[in-house]
Design an enzyme around this catalytic site. Structure first.
Site, PDB file in Angstrom:
ATOM      1  N   SER A 144       0.832  -1.200   0.000  1.00 27.96           N
ATOM      2  CA  SER A 144       0.000   0.000   0.000  1.00 27.96           C
ATOM      3  C   SER A 144       0.873   1.259   0.000  1.00 27.96           C
ATOM      4  O   SER A 144       1.646   1.470  -0.924  1.00 27.96           O
ATOM      5  CB  SER A 144      -0.967  -0.043   1.188  1.00 27.96           C
ATOM      6  N   ASP A 273      -9.971  -3.521  -5.563  1.00 36.36           N
ATOM      7  CA  ASP A 273      -9.379  -2.829  -4.411  1.00 36.36           C
ATOM      8  C   ASP A 273     -10.270  -1.639  -4.044  1.00 36.36           C
ATOM      9  O   ASP A 273     -10.456  -0.725  -4.860  1.00 36.36           O
ATOM     10  CB  ASP A 273      -7.979  -2.344  -4.783  1.00 36.36           C
ATOM     11  N   HIS A 302      -7.896  -5.021  -0.947  1.00 37.01           N
ATOM     12  CA  HIS A 302      -6.724  -4.222  -0.612  1.00 37.01           C
ATOM     13  C   HIS A 302      -5.892  -4.978   0.428  1.00 37.01           C
ATOM     14  O   HIS A 302      -6.322  -5.178   1.563  1.00 37.01           O
ATOM     15  CB  HIS A 302      -7.145  -2.861  -0.048  1.00 37.01           C
TER      16      HIS A 302
END
Length: 332
Positions: A144, A273, A302
């Site tokens: 991320s 996501d 995610h």
């Protein structure tokens, strides 16, 4: 580098866990919190602050060393980091997790913190590791926000070999920070769950370091923030030298740096996501750079990518990244 990297097998989500939100939320809950015996070191940064690094057991002093970067308001002992250390060990690599500033459980010493485009701390850590482990190949894995930082760093270096990094992999990167911030605000789950979760943690850290921020108006703006964009407008941008959130997002989004990357890099991303709209995934830039190896799935959420069985889940992203990185890092 001429090689055929070991690309991942197809991702098959755990039965009943196919949706983006399900993968995201249960992926966090299903990952084991059991820690391998980690050794923490505190390093003083060039500006007089500190960074905490967590070293996993070293299987072989000549094996590749993997640096793991966590996501927004995470730390180097989150479930996906632990899974990464285990996957690295299974692939014959040592691993070390970098805790970004103020993310190791203790406030850092300066008003500045970490953000999606801050690459100086990563540069310092990689250079120090390169000096300390001169004969070991380095690899890097970012999740991320940590993946955005890693891609930006690699793109900034271009044709150079960044501190000896031979291979990289990223998972669920917010390639377009502005689109990601809008996504969190424009969707019901983004507003009611994800943004609240992040903002609660961010605001707690601001209060812990309020005495270091000599600007009452800035603090008032931060305390009034109800969205990630408002928080970045009030604090992240002015505190780190950006004009506003829009400037911060533009200059820090990793999509702008993909064409400059020359290190073999695996890009794992799911189109469902919930932190980034499908339209913001930079597919053309990924495909135009032969150093990039995108593996784009329809499902996975995610930092989810949970497969296997509920009684025995498997974590496809960590396993796939470890195989890729070990294979490339050991190449001549």
């Amino acid at each position: 580098m001429s090689l055929t990297p070991p690309l991942p097998r197809s991702f098959r989500p755990l039965a009943g866990l196919a949706g983006g939100h399900s993968q995201t939320i249960l992926g966090k809950l299903l990952r084991s919190t059991a820690e391998p015996p980690l050794h923490r070191e505190r390093w003083t940064t060039p500006d007089g602050d500190f960074l905490d690094l967590d070293f996993a057991p070293d299987p072989d002093p000549e094996s590749p060393l993997l640096v793991v970067l966590h996501g927004l308001e995470g730390n180097a002992r989150r479930g996906y980091c632990m899974e990464s250390y285990r996957a690295a060990a299974a692939a014959g690599m040592a691993a070390v997790g970098l805790n970004f500033r103020a993310c190791s459980g203790e406030p850092n010493l300066r008003a500045r913190a970490y953000h999606s485009g801050e690459t100086e701390d990563l540069r310092f850590v990689l250079a120090t590791l390169r000096e300390r482990f001169a004969d070991r190949p380095l690899a890097a894995l970012g999740f991320s926000l940590g993946g955005n930082v890693l891609l930006k760093y690699l793109g900034e270096h271009g044709a150079e070999e960044p501190a000896g990094v031979r291979a990289a992999a990223v998972v669920s990167v917010p390639y377009d920070l502005s689109a990601g911030a809008d996504r969190l605000q424009d969707t019901f789950m983004g507003r009611t769950l994800y943004s609240r979760y992040f903002l609660r943690s961010l605001l707690e850290k601001v209060e812990q370091k309020a005495h270091l921020v000599d600007d009452d108006a800035m603090l008032e703006g931060v305390r009034a923030a109800r969205t990630i964009r408002a928080f970045d407008d009030a604090l992240t941008a002015p505190l780190h030298g950006f004009l506003d959130a829009a400037d911060y997002y533009h200059r820090s989004s990793s999509a702008r740096y993909l064409d400059g990357i020359r290190v073999p890099t695996l890009l794992l991303h799911a189109m469902d996501d919930p932190f980034l709209p499908r339209s913001a995934v930079p597919l053309r830039a990924m495909q135009n750079n032969p150093s990039l190896h995108p593996v784009i799935t329809e499902q996975g959420g995610h930092v989810g990518f949970v497969s296997g069985r509920l009684a025995r889940p498997r974590f496809w992203a960590e396993e796939s990244a470890a195989r890729f990185l070990a294979g490339v890092a050991r190449s001549p």
